[in-house]
Write a protein that holds these residues in place. Structure first.
Motif, mmCIF file in Angstrom:
data_model
loop_
_atom_site.group_PDB
_atom_site.id
_atom_site.type_symbol
_atom_site.label_atom_id
_atom_site.label_comp_id
_atom_site.label_asym_id
_atom_site.label_seq_id
_atom_site.Cartn_x
_atom_site.Cartn_y
_atom_site.Cartn_z
ATOM 1 N N GLN A 134 -3.395 16.191 -22.614
ATOM 2 C CA GLN A 134 -3.429 15.256 -23.728
ATOM 3 C C GLN A 134 -3.192 15.958 -25.062
ATOM 4 O O GLN A 134 -2.532 15.410 -25.947
ATOM 5 C CB GLN A 134 -4.776 14.524 -23.748
ATOM 6 N N VAL A 135 -3.766 17.140 -25.206
ATOM 7 C CA VAL A 135 -3.516 17.911 -26.428
ATOM 8 C C VAL A 135 -2.022 18.149 -26.604
ATOM 9 O O VAL A 135 -1.466 17.973 -27.697
ATOM 10 C CB VAL A 135 -4.283 19.257 -26.382
ATOM 11 N N ARG A 136 -1.362 18.533 -25.532
ATOM 12 C CA ARG A 136 0.072 18.838 -25.609
ATOM 13 C C ARG A 136 0.890 17.592 -25.935
ATOM 14 O O ARG A 136 1.844 17.665 -26.728
ATOM 15 C CB ARG A 136 0.535 19.441 -24.275
ATOM 16 N N LEU A 137 0.532 16.450 -25.340
ATOM 17 C CA LEU A 137 1.315 15.231 -25.578
ATOM 18 C C LEU A 137 1.044 14.644 -26.956
ATOM 19 O O LEU A 137 1.984 14.295 -27.692
ATOM 20 C CB LEU A 137 1.025 14.204 -24.495
ATOM 21 N N HIS A 138 -0.221 14.529 -27.333
ATOM 22 C CA HIS A 138 -0.528 13.944 -28.642
ATOM 23 C C HIS A 138 -0.087 14.870 -29.775
ATOM 24 O O HIS A 138 0.402 14.400 -30.811
ATOM 25 C CB HIS A 138 -2.026 13.650 -28.755
ATOM 26 N N GLY A 139 -0.266 16.183 -29.578
ATOM 27 C CA GLY A 139 0.092 17.120 -30.635
ATOM 28 C C GLY A 139 1.553 17.516 -30.649
ATOM 29 O O GLY A 139 2.081 17.895 -31.698
ATOM 30 N N GLY A 140 2.210 17.431 -29.500
ATOM 31 C CA GLY A 140 3.580 17.900 -29.427
ATOM 32 C C GLY A 140 4.629 16.822 -29.287
ATOM 33 O O GLY A 140 5.814 17.080 -29.463
ATOM 34 N N TYR A 141 4.207 15.574 -28.974
ATOM 35 C CA TYR A 141 5.179 14.492 -28.806
ATOM 36 C C TYR A 141 4.850 13.289 -29.693
ATOM 37 O O TYR A 141 5.652 12.898 -30.539
ATOM 38 C CB TYR A 141 5.259 14.055 -27.345
ATOM 39 N N PHE A 142 3.666 12.709 -29.512
ATOM 40 C CA PHE A 142 3.355 11.482 -30.236
ATOM 41 C C PHE A 142 3.263 11.707 -31.743
ATOM 42 O O PHE A 142 3.690 10.862 -32.529
ATOM 43 C CB PHE A 142 2.061 10.868 -29.704
ATOM 44 N N LEU A 143 2.704 12.830 -32.140
ATOM 45 C CA LEU A 143 2.625 13.115 -33.567
ATOM 46 C C LEU A 143 4.017 13.277 -34.164
ATOM 47 O O LEU A 143 4.309 12.777 -35.253
ATOM 48 C CB LEU A 143 1.788 14.383 -33.792
ATOM 49 N N LYS A 144 4.880 13.944 -33.428
ATOM 50 C CA LYS A 144 6.261 14.114 -33.886
ATOM 51 C C LYS A 144 6.979 12.766 -33.960
ATOM 52 O O LYS A 144 7.705 12.480 -34.921
ATOM 53 C CB LYS A 144 7.012 15.062 -32.937
ATOM 54 N N GLN A 145 6.766 11.923 -32.938
ATOM 55 C CA GLN A 145 7.357 10.589 -32.955
ATOM 56 C C GLN A 145 6.874 9.773 -34.152
ATOM 57 O O GLN A 145 7.637 9.051 -34.781
ATOM 58 C CB GLN A 145 6.989 9.854 -31.659
ATOM 59 N N ALA A 146 5.590 9.887 -34.461
ATOM 60 C CA ALA A 146 5.032 9.141 -35.589
ATOM 61 C C ALA A 146 5.699 9.528 -36.898
ATOM 62 O O ALA A 146 6.009 8.669 -37.737
ATOM 63 C CB ALA A 146 3.525 9.384 -35.674
ATOM 64 N N VAL A 147 5.942 10.824 -37.074
ATOM 65 C CA VAL A 147 6.595 11.297 -38.299
ATOM 66 C C VAL A 147 8.046 10.828 -38.341
ATOM 67 O O VAL A 147 8.534 10.338 -39.370
ATOM 68 C CB VAL A 147 6.503 12.836 -38.390
ATOM 69 N N GLN A 148 8.735 10.957 -37.223
ATOM 70 C CA GLN A 148 10.141 10.554 -37.180
ATOM 71 C C GLN A 148 10.324 9.067 -37.418
ATOM 72 O O GLN A 148 11.271 8.635 -38.088
ATOM 73 C CB GLN A 148 10.745 10.949 -35.830
ATOM 74 N N LEU A 149 9.391 8.259 -36.909
ATOM 75 C CA LEU A 149 9.496 6.804 -37.021
ATOM 76 C C LEU A 149 8.778 6.256 -38.251
ATOM 77 O O LEU A 149 8.803 5.046 -38.486
ATOM 78 C CB LEU A 149 8.915 6.143 -35.767
ATOM 79 N N ASP A 150 8.129 7.140 -38.999
ATOM 80 C CA ASP A 150 7.322 6.730 -40.155
ATOM 81 C C ASP A 150 6.329 5.652 -39.727
ATOM 82 O O ASP A 150 6.162 4.628 -40.398
ATOM 83 C CB ASP A 150 8.219 6.220 -41.285
#
Length: 261
Positions: A139-155
């Motif tokens: 979960q650390v890897r997915l939330h910190g490495g994917y979902f957080l990045k998606q949130a920034v990219q999608l604003d």
């Protein structure tokens, strides 16, 4: 404290006369020795199976009583259980339930083997701790490495804060598992981590940075701090499937998502 002990004794005196009551267990701050003078008295009322079924039917599983309290402002915070309920808890309970009985003491009982049953509930096998470490670092890897990045990219502000909270929650739970320590609940997480030995230096500051200023930078710093702290029992290749199994396939496995374990 004496007024808590007196209040417990008064409750037990009444419980003895009710043959639907099999035992009275004291938990919470009074049993762990962390109570304040004004703390309430947390009790588990062990009922017969029929009485427990009736309490379930009547939606009276947790309630407050004041009759018998010997100090001003106090009250009994009562939860009901049965022997079958406690046996099931030993096999399937979530961490807050297990942790609530970690320092429990039996005030009175008609049951000979209740102490052993209560003592078994907070214990977890070694393989469960290892599985939890794998699940939470995924979960650390997915939330910190994917979902957080998606949130920034999608604003996407909701996704940004959701990923940040779940990132820190998963990181904290991974460290709890590493230290073989039960999760008492969200409001106790910071306090519990602060007293553990195996926690990375600067952890509290890194967690605060993610929660107060969620961003790719603070999230990556937090993720890397957790990732590099221990040899976690899961490879990078296993991460996605582990995350999907533990979160998206709960309907199939019949298990609650790992954050609720």
């Amino acid at each position: 404290m004496q007024h808590h002990d007196d209040s417990i004794a008064a409750f037990v005196d009444r419980a003895r006369d009710n043959y639907a009551v099999l035992a009275v267990i004291v938990d919470g701050s009074v049993s762990s020795g962390t109570e304040r003078p004004d703390s309430d008295v947390d009790l588990v009322l062990v009922l017969t199976e029929d009485a427990f079924a009736q309490a379930w039917q009547e939606n009276r599983l947790s309630y407050v009583e004041r009759d018998g309290i010997t100090y001003e402002g106090g009250y009994y915070d009562i939860k009901v259980a049965s022997v079958a309920y406690l046996r099931r808890a030993a096999d399937h309970a979530d961490d807050p339930m297990r942790a609530s009985l970690l320092h429990a003491r039996i005030a009175w009982s008609r049951l000979d083997d209740l102490a052993d049953l209560v003592a078994a509930i907070p214990r977890l096998p070694e393989e469960v701790w290892e599985r939890r470490m794998a699940s939470f670092i995924a979960q650390v890897r997915l939330h910190g490495g994917y979902f957080l990045k998606q949130a920034v990219q999608l604003d996407n502000e909701f996704l940004l804060h959701h990923a940040a909270v779940h990132l820190v929650g998963a990181g904290g739970r991974a460290l709890l598992a590493l230290n073989r320590t039960l999760f008492q609940g969200q409001k106790y997480l910071d306090r519990t981590l602060a007293r553990l030995e195996r926690v990375p230096a600067g952890y509290a500051d890194a967690a605060h940075a993610v929660l107060s200023t969620p961003s790719l930078q603070t999230g990556t710093a937090y993720r890397d701090l957790i990732e590099n702290f221990a040899a976690w029992p899961i490879t990078a290749e296993e991460t996605l499937s582990t995350f999907v199994r533990d979160n998206e396939l709960s309907w199939y496995t019949g298990r609650s998502p790992i954050e609720y374990a």
